[in-house]
Design a protein around this motif. Structure first.
Motif, short mmCIF file in Angstrom:
data_model
loop_
_atom_site.label_atom_id
_atom_site.label_comp_id
_atom_site.label_asym_id
_atom_site.label_seq_id
_atom_site.Cartn_x
_atom_site.Cartn_y
_atom_site.Cartn_z
N VAL A 80 0.82 -1.21 0.00
CA VAL A 80 0.00 0.00 0.00
C VAL A 80 0.86 1.26 0.00
CG1 VAL A 80 -0.32 0.19 2.52
CG2 VAL A 80 -2.09 1.02 0.96
N THR A 81 2.01 1.20 0.66
CA THR A 81 2.92 2.33 0.55
C THR A 81 3.80 2.12 -0.69
OG1 THR A 81 4.41 1.24 2.09
CG2 THR A 81 2.98 2.94 2.99
N SER A 82 4.12 3.18 -1.33
CA SER A 82 4.79 3.06 -2.62
C SER A 82 6.29 2.86 -2.45
CB SER A 82 4.52 4.33 -3.44
OG SER A 82 4.93 4.15 -4.76
N ILE A 83 6.77 1.73 -2.92
CA ILE A 83 8.20 1.41 -2.81
C ILE A 83 8.82 1.50 -4.20
CG2 ILE A 83 9.88 -0.37 -2.20
CD1 ILE A 83 7.74 -1.56 -0.33
N ALA A 84 9.82 2.34 -4.34
CA ALA A 84 10.48 2.48 -5.64
C ALA A 84 11.00 1.13 -6.10
CB ALA A 84 11.63 3.49 -5.54
#
Lengths: 106, 355
Positions: A70-74
């Motif tokens: 859900v959190t954006s990880i490069a």
């Protein structure tokens, strides 16, 4: 909008925060009732049904398995790439993924 | 325990009710649903559980850990950027931004796209625009992504559509003419459902929603059933969610059948069986809220319908919980005290597979 958010807070599995999207896929593609869908997904993930909505467990699992977080990880899979992984994990066909694979010659 | 409980009427008016009156409304709501559908009322134990949910003093409530269900939606993402008519909050988001916000910021189990009119007929003429947006957004979403709209057969009657207006013919006593008009509209609508569904299926549609099927009566519901059948024959792997418009189907035609069963008057148990027969994957159950009854009465009634329907269904049943259905007050801003109590009761007592 507030009504939808209230339902999410009160009753929702949590979507990609946890395993809500995975259970939803099983209802959609296999017509599974909620308890059967949860049991199927939990077995595929190798966890207890109770942990399907446990952010502590699902966060790391999603990250490790490339299911989208859900959190954006490069660099982390999201969107169609995450859905490819989800289809593989759950042994289901996701129509957008099938189209993507056909376009890619996979 | 206080002898009064803070609750609301079906139109959203907040009021304090005596405990005895809440219990009486729960019993009456259960009895009404049981009588209409020919099923047992909720057990005393379930009625007590419902009372406890309604009497919980907290502002909001939730299901117990481990009892969460799938919360699908019917155009909720449109509410980010639309206006009052769509229950929208008017934030300046694109469709894609709204979908991804709903998926990632709200943690929804599914997301969806829909046209502002939210009916299949107007989508037909702009289907390439819709297919393009759907395809582009589907590359970015991770959660299941539906396309949704209502069959809304009313749009096929003059002056908006090609068919003679059945609602004008009936008061003139032209019953047979009204029936023929509905049969014609039903065929046009079925063709449009299949046309739109097919165009979207060809760009990788993950799920299709026939929302509020039967809003114009039995012919409207039949069109949706026939649309599901034809789409499933063409695309067996296309998931379809078919939702109803109320606890029973209005007999605007009165003689139409599906699988040798009369559609008019079908309650939710019969609706879900017809939806199963057509081949849909999920059934959306709607029970209309009475604005002149209390939330305890409306919720007890909805839970009674739901529990019997989920027991009878072999496919997942999602209770429709928008404005004015399944115990949610009929108002533009449904209060979250009632929304969360409805949510919890439908899941924990009604045994919904989703909302």
């Amino acid at each position: 909008m507030g009504m939808a958010i209230a339902h999410i807070m009160a009753s929702c599995m949590g979507g990609i925060r946890t395993a809500g999207d995975l259970v939803a896929w099983m209802q959609m593609t296999r017509k599974m009732k909620i308890n059967d869908a949860k049991a199927y997904v939990a077995k595929k993930l190798g966890i207890d049904v109770f942990d399907l909505t446990n952010e502590e467990i699902m966060r790391e699992l999603r990250k490790d398995l490339g299911l989208g977080t859900v959190t954006s990880i490069a660099g982390g899979p999201k969107g169609i790439r995450a859905k490819m992984k989800i289809a593989e994990l759950l042994d289901i066909k996701i129509r957008s993924v099938e189209l993507f694979k056909a376009q890619m010659g996979l | 325990m206080s002898n009064q409980i803070l609750t609301r009427m079906g139109d959203g008016e907040r009021l304090w009710m005596d405990v005895e009156d809440v219990m009486e409304d729960i019993q009456d709501g259960c009895a009404d649903a049981a009588k209409r559908m020919g099923i047992p009322a909720l057990s005393q134990e379930d009625q007590k559980k419902l009372f406890d949910i309604l009497a919980e003093p907290s502002r909001i409530v939730s299901v117990n850990p481990g009892e969460e269900v799938i919360v699908s939606d019917d155009g909720t993402t449109m509410s980010f950027y639309s206006g009052q008519d769509g229950g929208g909050v008017g934030t300046p988001l694109s469709r894609q931004q709204a979908v991804l916000t709903y998926e990632r910021a709200c943690g929804a189990d599914t997301t969806s796209l829909g046209h502002s009119d939210y009916s299949y007929k107007p989508v037909k003429s702009i289907i390439n625009f819709e297919a393009n947006d759907y395809y582009n957004i589907s590359q970015a979403t991770t959660a299941p992504f539906f396309y949704g709209a209502q069959p809304n057969m009313g749009l096929y009657f003059q002056p908006d559509g090609p068919c003679p207006n059945a609602a004008e013919l009936m008061p003139l006593g032209k019953i047979e003419e009204a029936r023929r008009a509905q049969e014609q509209a039903c065929e046009y609508l079925t063709d449009d459902l299949v046309f739109v569904g097919s165009k979207l299926a060809d760009v990788g549609l993950e799920g299709l929603n026939f929302d509020t099927s039967g809003s114009a009566g039995d012919a409207d519901f039949l069109a949706a059933l026939n649309g599901v059948e034809r789409l499933k024959a063409k695309y067996p792997d296309l998931p379809i969610l078919m939702g109803g418009a109320g606890e029973f189907i209005l007999g605007m035609h009165g003689e139409l059948t599906y699988d040798d069963k009369r559609i008019a008057g079908m309650y939710t148990i019969d609706q879900v069986k017809a939806v199963e027969k057509a081949g849909a994957d999920i059934y959306g159950m709607a029970v209309n809220t009475s604005t002149t009854e209390s939330v305890p009465w409306n919720l007890a009634r909805a839970v009674t319908f739901l529990k019997a329907t989920t027991d009878a269904a072999t496919i997942p049943v999602h209770a429709n919980v928008g404005m004015g259905v399944c115990g949610i007050p009929m108002m533009e801003q449904p209060p979250i005290d009632c929304v969360t109590r409805v949510s919890k009761a439908l899941v924990q007592i009604g045994k919904a597979d989703g909302l």
